[in-house]
Design a protein around this motif. Structure first.
Motif, short mmCIF file in Angstrom:
data_model
loop_
_atom_site.label_atom_id
_atom_site.label_comp_id
_atom_site.label_asym_id
_atom_site.label_seq_id
_atom_site.Cartn_x
_atom_site.Cartn_y
_atom_site.Cartn_z
N ASP A 8 0.84 -1.19 0.00
CA ASP A 8 0.00 0.00 0.00
C ASP A 8 0.88 1.24 0.00
O ASP A 8 1.27 1.74 1.04
N ILE A 46 -9.52 -7.91 2.32
CA ILE A 46 -9.97 -6.62 2.85
C ILE A 46 -10.04 -5.59 1.72
O ILE A 46 -11.03 -4.86 1.59
N HIS A 47 -8.99 -5.53 0.90
CA HIS A 47 -8.99 -4.57 -0.21
C HIS A 47 -10.10 -4.85 -1.20
O HIS A 47 -10.76 -3.93 -1.69
N GLU A 50 -13.28 -3.65 0.14
CA GLU A 50 -13.38 -2.19 0.01
C GLU A 50 -13.79 -1.80 -1.41
O GLU A 50 -14.51 -0.81 -1.61
N THR A 53 -17.49 -2.22 -1.58
CA THR A 53 -18.13 -1.10 -0.90
C THR A 53 -18.14 0.14 -1.78
O THR A 53 -19.15 0.82 -1.91
N GLU A 54 -17.02 0.44 -2.41
CA GLU A 54 -16.93 1.64 -3.25
C GLU A 54 -17.86 1.54 -4.46
O GLU A 54 -18.41 2.55 -4.88
N SER A 88 -8.17 3.28 -4.43
CA SER A 88 -6.77 3.53 -4.09
C SER A 88 -5.90 2.67 -5.00
O SER A 88 -6.39 1.75 -5.67
N GLU A 91 -6.19 -0.96 -3.95
CA GLU A 91 -7.47 -1.55 -4.34
C GLU A 91 -7.47 -1.88 -5.82
O GLU A 91 -7.89 -2.97 -6.23
#
Length: 115
Positions: A8, A46-47, A50, A53-54, A88, A91
């Motif tokens: 990251d 996790i990524h 996300e 979610t986005e 990101s 991601e």
């Protein structure tokens, strides 16, 4: 495990990737398939979560504040279903490592409507 963790480098920088409804559907399908399939590294999971979610937040953002996106679509000539999905670097890298991601969605994430 099918997807190694991605370093990251810049977690706070979200870059808009302008995706059509078909592109968003394909990204969601590929992410869900990866999470439901072979074991995924916990950090990568996790990524990818996300990203899911986005995708939903982007649709909600468009419903609540449609005017800014509509101006961009008018200026660029993009279709009415194109909206920005903010990801990101980590991601985006997590999605691009998915072997099941269709080339058209991969191109949309890395091509002309990104950034």
């Amino acid at each position: 495990m099918s997807i190694p963790p991605v370093e990251d480098a810049a977690p706070a920088v979200l870059v808009p990737h302008w995706l059509s409804a078909a592109d968003r559907t394909e990204v969601e399908r590929a992410v869900r398939a990866a999470l439901a399939g072979a074991p995924v590294h916990p950090v990568a999971a996790i990524h990818l979560g996300e990203v899911l979610t986005e995708l939903h937040v982007a649709a909600a953002r468009e419903a609540v504040w449609p005017a800014p996106v509509a101006r961009v679509r008018r200026a660029t000539g993009w279709g009415e279903d194109v909206i920005p999905v903010r990801l990101s670097a980590v991601e985006l890298a997590s999605v691009l490592t998915l072997p099941g991601l269709a080339p058209v969605a991969r191109d949309a994430l890395t091509g002309g409507r990104s950034r």
